[in-house]
Every structure is written in structure tokens, then in C-alpha cells.
Design a protein around this motif. Structure first.
Motif, PDB file in Angstrom:
ATOM      1  N   VAL A  16       0.837  -1.204   0.000  1.00 11.99           N
ATOM      2  CA  VAL A  16       0.000   0.000   0.000  1.00 11.99           C
ATOM      3  C   VAL A  16       0.871   1.253   0.000  1.00 11.99           C
ATOM      4  CG1 VAL A  16      -1.659   1.322   1.364  1.00 11.99           C
ATOM      5  CG2 VAL A  16      -1.994  -1.129   1.037  1.00 11.99           C
ATOM      6  N   MET A  17       1.922   1.252   0.818  1.00 16.70           N
ATOM      7  CA  MET A  17       2.800   2.412   0.900  1.00 16.70           C
ATOM      8  C   MET A  17       3.481   2.683  -0.452  1.00 16.70           C
ATOM      9  SD  MET A  17       6.134   3.064   3.322  1.00 16.70           S
ATOM     10  CE  MET A  17       7.069   1.762   2.543  1.00 16.70           C
ATOM     11  N   PHE A  18       4.051   1.638  -1.049  1.00 15.63           N
ATOM     12  CA  PHE A  18       4.745   1.839  -2.313  1.00 15.63           C
ATOM     13  C   PHE A  18       3.783   2.164  -3.448  1.00 15.63           C
ATOM     14  CE2 PHE A  18       8.270  -0.537  -0.207  1.00 15.63           C
ATOM     15  CZ  PHE A  18       9.174   0.501  -0.263  1.00 15.63           C
ATOM     16  N   GLN A  19       2.568   1.635  -3.403  1.00 15.27           N
ATOM     17  CA  GLN A  19       1.576   1.988  -4.424  1.00 15.27           C
ATOM     18  C   GLN A  19       1.266   3.477  -4.343  1.00 15.27           C
ATOM     19  OE1 GLN A  19       0.473   0.021  -6.858  1.00 15.27           O
ATOM     20  NE2 GLN A  19      -0.571   1.787  -7.726  1.00 15.27           N
ATOM     21  N   GLY A  20       1.154   4.000  -3.116  1.00 17.14           N
ATOM     22  CA  GLY A  20       0.927   5.441  -2.951  1.00 17.14           C
ATOM     23  C   GLY A  20       2.066   6.257  -3.518  1.00 17.14           C
ATOM     24  N   CYS A  21       3.297   5.777  -3.342  1.00 17.99           N
ATOM     25  CA  CYS A  21       4.460   6.487  -3.891  1.00 17.99           C
ATOM     26  C   CYS A  21       4.414   6.496  -5.414  1.00 17.99           C
ATOM     27  CB  CYS A  21       5.749   5.848  -3.399  1.00 17.99           C
ATOM     28  SG  CYS A  21       6.036   6.059  -1.638  1.00 17.99           S
ATOM     29  N   VAL A  22       4.011   5.378  -5.992  1.00 16.31           N
ATOM     30  CA  VAL A  22       3.918   5.294  -7.452  1.00 16.31           C
ATOM     31  C   VAL A  22       2.838   6.243  -7.966  1.00 16.31           C
ATOM     32  CG1 VAL A  22       3.229   3.774  -9.352  1.00 16.31           C
ATOM     33  CG2 VAL A  22       4.818   2.951  -7.615  1.00 16.31           C
ATOM     34  N   GLU A  23       1.712   6.285  -7.279  1.00 20.62           N
ATOM     35  CA  GLU A  23       0.586   7.102  -7.734  1.00 20.62           C
ATOM     36  C   GLU A  23       0.767   8.589  -7.466  1.00 20.62           C
ATOM     37  OE1 GLU A  23      -2.754   5.374  -5.748  1.00 20.62           O
ATOM     38  OE2 GLU A  23      -2.738   3.591  -7.018  1.00 20.62           O
ATOM     39  N   ARG A  24       1.362   8.948  -6.322  1.00 18.10           N
ATOM     40  CA  ARG A  24       1.440  10.353  -5.927  1.00 18.10           C
ATOM     41  C   ARG A  24       2.849  10.909  -5.847  1.00 18.10           C
ATOM     42  NH1 ARG A  24      -2.055   7.692  -2.915  1.00 18.10           N
ATOM     43  NH2 ARG A  24      -0.725   7.545  -1.085  1.00 18.10           N
ATOM     44  N   GLY A  25       3.847  10.066  -5.901  1.00 22.29           N
ATOM     45  CA  GLY A  25       5.224  10.529  -5.817  1.00 22.29           C
ATOM     46  C   GLY A  25       5.606  10.891  -4.392  1.00 22.29           C
ATOM     47  N   PHE A  26       6.770  11.473  -4.252  1.00 23.48           N
ATOM     48  CA  PHE A  26       7.295  11.859  -2.948  1.00 23.48           C
ATOM     49  C   PHE A  26       7.207  13.374  -2.788  1.00 23.48           C
ATOM     50  CE2 PHE A  26       9.598   7.885  -3.780  1.00 23.48           C
ATOM     51  CZ  PHE A  26       9.297   7.193  -2.617  1.00 23.48           C
ATOM     52  N   SER A  27       6.034  13.932  -2.915  1.00 18.86           N
ATOM     53  CA  SER A  27       5.910  15.388  -2.866  1.00 18.86           C
ATOM     54  C   SER A  27       5.584  15.856  -1.449  1.00 18.86           C
ATOM     55  CB  SER A  27       4.825  15.861  -3.831  1.00 18.86           C
ATOM     56  OG  SER A  27       3.594  15.279  -3.485  1.00 18.86           O
ATOM     57  N   ASN A  28       6.035  17.057  -1.135  1.00 17.67           N
ATOM     58  CA  ASN A  28       5.786  17.685   0.159  1.00 17.67           C
ATOM     59  C   ASN A  28       4.986  18.955  -0.057  1.00 17.67           C
ATOM     60  OD1 ASN A  28       7.643  15.801   1.001  1.00 17.67           O
ATOM     61  ND2 ASN A  28       9.261  17.266   1.326  1.00 17.67           N
ATOM     62  N   THR A  29       4.337  19.391   1.006  1.00 19.38           N
ATOM     63  CA  THR A  29       3.708  20.711   0.970  1.00 19.38           C
ATOM     64  C   THR A  29       4.786  21.754   1.305  1.00 19.38           C
ATOM     65  OG1 THR A  29       3.122  20.700   3.311  1.00 19.38           O
ATOM     66  CG2 THR A  29       1.517  19.732   1.776  1.00 19.38           C
ATOM     67  N   GLU A  30       4.487  23.010   1.035  1.00 21.35           N
ATOM     68  CA  GLU A  30       5.442  24.073   1.370  1.00 21.35           C
ATOM     69  C   GLU A  30       5.685  24.135   2.876  1.00 21.35           C
ATOM     70  OE1 GLU A  30       4.643  27.868  -0.363  1.00 21.35           O
ATOM     71  OE2 GLU A  30       4.262  26.998  -2.336  1.00 21.35           O
ATOM     72  N   ASP A  31       4.632  23.887   3.661  1.00 18.87           N
ATOM     73  CA  ASP A  31       4.772  23.901   5.115  1.00 18.87           C
ATOM     74  C   ASP A  31       5.705  22.773   5.582  1.00 18.87           C
ATOM     75  OD1 ASP A  31       4.071  24.789   7.812  1.00 18.87           O
ATOM     76  OD2 ASP A  31       2.999  22.867   7.948  1.00 18.87           O
ATOM     77  N   GLN A  32       5.546  21.591   5.018  1.00 19.14           N
ATOM     78  CA  GLN A  32       6.423  20.476   5.383  1.00 19.14           C
ATOM     79  C   GLN A  32       7.867  20.781   5.035  1.00 19.14           C
ATOM     80  OE1 GLN A  32       4.314  17.524   3.104  1.00 19.14           O
ATOM     81  NE2 GLN A  32       3.491  16.550   4.945  1.00 19.14           N
ATOM     82  N   THR A  33       8.097  21.375   3.875  1.00 17.59           N
ATOM     83  CA  THR A  33       9.451  21.728   3.462  1.00 17.59           C
ATOM     84  C   THR A  33      10.049  22.770   4.400  1.00 17.59           C
ATOM     85  OG1 THR A  33       8.909  21.221   1.164  1.00 17.59           O
ATOM     86  CG2 THR A  33      10.859  22.563   1.537  1.00 17.59           C
ATOM     87  N   ALA A  34       9.250  23.747   4.792  1.00 16.39           N
ATOM     88  CA  ALA A  34       9.731  24.788   5.707  1.00 16.39           C
ATOM     89  C   ALA A  34      10.085  24.198   7.073  1.00 16.39           C
ATOM     90  CB  ALA A  34       8.677  25.881   5.855  1.00 16.39           C
ATOM     91  N   ARG A  35       9.246  23.300   7.588  1.00 17.62           N
ATOM     92  CA  ARG A  35       9.539  22.670   8.878  1.00 17.62           C
ATOM     93  C   ARG A  35      10.793  21.807   8.796  1.00 17.62           C
ATOM     94  NH1 ARG A  35       4.681  19.486  10.906  1.00 17.62           N
ATOM     95  NH2 ARG A  35       4.271  19.250   8.711  1.00 17.62           N
ATOM     96  N   PHE A  36      10.962  21.101   7.700  1.00 20.14           N
ATOM     97  CA  PHE A  36      12.150  20.279   7.519  1.00 20.14           C
ATOM     98  C   PHE A  36      13.401  21.149   7.426  1.00 20.14           C
ATOM     99  CE2 PHE A  36      14.795  17.267   4.927  1.00 20.14           C
ATOM    100  CZ  PHE A  36      14.946  16.328   5.925  1.00 20.14           C
ATOM    101  N   ALA A  37      13.306  22.263   6.714  1.00 19.53           N
ATOM    102  CA  ALA A  37      14.437  23.195   6.607  1.00 19.53           C
ATOM    103  C   ALA A  37      14.805  23.737   7.981  1.00 19.53           C
ATOM    104  CB  ALA A  37      14.094  24.330   5.648  1.00 19.53           C
ATOM    105  N   ALA A  38      13.806  24.018   8.810  1.00 15.30           N
ATOM    106  CA  ALA A  38      14.084  24.516  10.157  1.00 15.30           C
ATOM    107  C   ALA A  38      14.820  23.462  10.983  1.00 15.30           C
ATOM    108  CB  ALA A  38      12.782  24.916  10.842  1.00 15.30           C
ATOM    109  N   LEU A  39      14.440  22.211  10.822  1.00 13.19           N
ATOM    110  CA  LEU A  39      15.126  21.131  11.537  1.00 13.19           C
ATOM    111  C   LEU A  39      16.561  20.963  11.052  1.00 13.19           C
ATOM    112  CD1 LEU A  39      12.301  18.432  11.628  1.00 13.19           C
ATOM    113  CD2 LEU A  39      13.271  19.628  13.586  1.00 13.19           C
TER     114      LEU A  39
END
Length: 61
Positions: A16-39
Motif C-alpha cells: 500500500v505504501m509503495f503503491q501510494g508512492c507510485v501514484e502520488r510521488g514523494f511530494s511535500n507541501t510548502e509547510d512540510q518543506t519549511a519545517r524540515f528546513a528549520a530542523l
């Protein structure tokens, strides 16, 4: 996975997890990217730029 004795729920969850990756890719929201950058303390980089930097370090060693 059955041959290795892994439980059936693990095989299902991985599928199920890998099927989701195939269908939607590994994309992040801008908020997720900002939080990751802060970390990290800096903006995340692409895998390609990481690999290029590492290849240069290895070549220099």
C-alpha cells in the motif's frame, strides 16, 4: 516475504505504501518543506545534488 517469515500485514502495508508512492510521488507541501528546513538548519537539497557532492568528495579522497 512469506519465505522469510514476515507477517502478512507487513507485506500488505509495504504494498500500500509503495503503491501510494507510485501514484502520488514523494511530494511535500510548502509547510512540510519549511519545517524540515528549520530542523536541518538549511534548505533541503535534491538527491542529485547530494550525489554529485559526494562523488566529488570521493574523487578527491
Amino acid at each position: 516475504m512469506r519465505k522469510t517469515g514476515s507477517p502478512s500485514w507487513l507485506a500488505y502495508d509495504l504494498r500500500v505504501m509503495f503503491q501510494g508512492c507510485v501514484e502520488r510521488g514523494f511530494s511535500n507541501t510548502e509547510d512540510q518543506t519549511a519545517r524540515f528546513a528549520a530542523l536541518l538548519g538549511h534548505q533541503p537539497r535534491t538527491y542529485s545534488s547530494f550525489a554529485e557532492e559526494l562523488a566529488k568528495e570521493w574523487a578527491a579522497a
